[in-house]
Scaffold this active site. Sequence first.
Site, mmCIF file in Angstrom:
data_model
loop_
_atom_site.group_PDB
_atom_site.id
_atom_site.type_symbol
_atom_site.label_atom_id
_atom_site.label_comp_id
_atom_site.label_asym_id
_atom_site.label_seq_id
_atom_site.Cartn_x
_atom_site.Cartn_y
_atom_site.Cartn_z
ATOM 1 N N ARG A 67 -5.867 -0.018 0.469
ATOM 2 C CA ARG A 67 -6.559 0.426 1.692
ATOM 3 C C ARG A 67 -6.979 1.893 1.574
ATOM 4 O O ARG A 67 -7.619 2.275 0.627
ATOM 5 C CB ARG A 67 -5.679 0.221 2.920
ATOM 6 C CG ARG A 67 -5.589 -1.208 3.368
ATOM 7 C CD ARG A 67 -5.276 -1.334 4.834
ATOM 8 N NE ARG A 67 -4.128 -0.507 5.223
ATOM 9 C CZ ARG A 67 -3.770 -0.300 6.462
ATOM 10 N NH1 ARG A 67 -4.455 -0.847 7.444
ATOM 11 N NH2 ARG A 67 -2.739 0.453 6.762
ATOM 12 N N ARG B 17 -0.192 -8.969 -4.444
ATOM 13 C CA ARG B 17 0.686 -9.310 -3.310
ATOM 14 C C ARG B 17 1.635 -10.459 -3.628
ATOM 15 O O ARG B 17 2.473 -10.820 -2.796
ATOM 16 C CB ARG B 17 -0.181 -9.672 -2.098
ATOM 17 C CG ARG B 17 -1.013 -8.518 -1.574
ATOM 18 C CD ARG B 17 -0.839 -8.339 -0.084
ATOM 19 N NE ARG B 17 -1.173 -9.516 0.651
ATOM 20 C CZ ARG B 17 -2.277 -9.683 1.364
ATOM 21 N NH1 ARG B 17 -3.175 -8.717 1.413
ATOM 22 N NH2 ARG B 17 -2.488 -10.777 2.031
ATOM 23 N N ASP C 96 0.804 -1.222 0.000
ATOM 24 C CA ASP C 96 0.000 0.000 0.000
ATOM 25 C C ASP C 96 0.843 1.282 0.000
ATOM 26 O O ASP C 96 0.339 2.347 -0.334
ATOM 27 C CB ASP C 96 -0.921 0.034 1.227
ATOM 28 C CG ASP C 96 -1.805 -1.196 1.323
ATOM 29 O OD1 ASP C 96 -2.103 -1.791 0.275
ATOM 30 O OD2 ASP C 96 -2.203 -1.561 2.449
HETATM 31 O O1 F6P Z 1 -2.407 -4.052 3.327
HETATM 32 C C1 F6P Z 1 -2.258 -4.903 2.238
HETATM 33 C C2 F6P Z 1 -3.597 -5.289 1.655
HETATM 34 O O2 F6P Z 1 -3.362 -6.093 0.519
HETATM 35 C C3 F6P Z 1 -4.500 -4.114 1.311
HETATM 36 O O3 F6P Z 1 -4.157 -3.478 0.111
HETATM 37 C C4 F6P Z 1 -5.836 -4.797 1.293
HETATM 38 O O4 F6P Z 1 -6.843 -3.860 1.596
HETATM 39 C C5 F6P Z 1 -5.725 -5.842 2.366
HETATM 40 O O5 F6P Z 1 -4.346 -6.060 2.593
HETATM 41 C C6 F6P Z 1 -6.389 -7.157 2.031
HETATM 42 O O6 F6P Z 1 -6.329 -8.000 3.139
HETATM 43 P P1 F6P Z 1 -6.679 -9.571 3.108
HETATM 44 O O7 F6P Z 1 -5.424 -10.289 2.703
HETATM 45 O O8 F6P Z 1 -7.085 -9.866 4.511
HETATM 46 O O9 F6P Z 1 -7.770 -9.767 2.111
#
Ligand code: F6P
Length: 364
Positions: free
Chosen positions: A187, A291, A143
Amino acid sequence: MALQVKKIALLTGGGDCPGLNAVIRAVVKTAIRRYDMEVIGIEDGFSGLIQGRYRSLSLADVSGILPRGGTILGTTNRDNPFHYPVVEGGKKVWRDVSDQVLANLAALGAEVLIVVGGDGSLKIGKELFAKGLPVIGIPKTIDNDLLSTDITFGFDTALVTATEAIDKLHTTAESHHRVMVLEVMGRYAGWIALEAGLAGGADVILIPEIPFTYERVCAKILERRDAGKKFSIVVVAEGARPQGEEMVVQRYIPESADPVRLGGIGQRVGEEIEARTGIETRVTVLGHLQRGGSPTPFDRILATRFGAAAVRLAAERRFGYMVALHTPRIEPVPLEEAVRELKRVSPEGELVRTARDIGIGFGD
Ligand code: F6P
């Protein structure tokens, strides 16, 4: 003379991102090769620290992991030692188990805890430091929303993924004369949307920092159509919202340090555009692809520099800091300062201004 640090504990917390393994490798190599320290890897972030799950990390354990996405230690963005679910009398209740964390680390003989995390994990690190635990933080997150560092590792790789997605959407949008909406993560900050939108040549970029109206978004698309451009690319940050409305929340995870999970605004934007302009519109949600994957060279180098710098701080017994990139140097910043507030896009900043200058709309 201060005692020499002999054993450090290391955990990766929060959502994973490319470059975590590069950090782990740098910490282990620097600790063992330069300082003759032992490194204990905590499994699955704070969860492993609470439950006492860990293993010693050798040079062999980190061999070959530099280009690998994810984290060999595992992680979680759910477990917070200050707000931890336990079952008592058949009922789930929330307890502060941070004393257990301190006791587990003391039993391990670890003198320092290195927390590789984003805003949520580093806030927990700050609280543990306030309780007397020697903590050093390393900033990670796709982020890029941490205040005190020029950039977090993981962001550059996510940016490449999002930009490639826009490039691919461009060709099919053009062939079919469609509007393509791409929802990206980030986020409460619009860094991924803004920078990928700029790099990928988006026509409209919607970010949390600039609430939009559907009228203005559609006006931009129709203006393009009237100028002969029959397709448009709209990049939407998951935290973007229409003026006067709230962000779209996908789910709520009460035990998480940051319980809100955003998502869904891309679909709404796509439906509104199609209904209002009559132009066929498709929506892609890039999601967790952002990610994953192998870190870019930039992220590998930054992660390696952060990891080595954190161990140097540990050796100097300088605790309560996060290592930060202040180009061209890596410098320590007090954890307190690092998590004071999120770094968000400035609507008046040079990046937004540049985007506006070249004709990108923000829907405002
Ligand atoms: O903070 C990293 C992030 O990928 C954000 O961009 C996103 O809002 C969140 O984590 C998603 O989280 P999860 O892996 O719990 O779906």
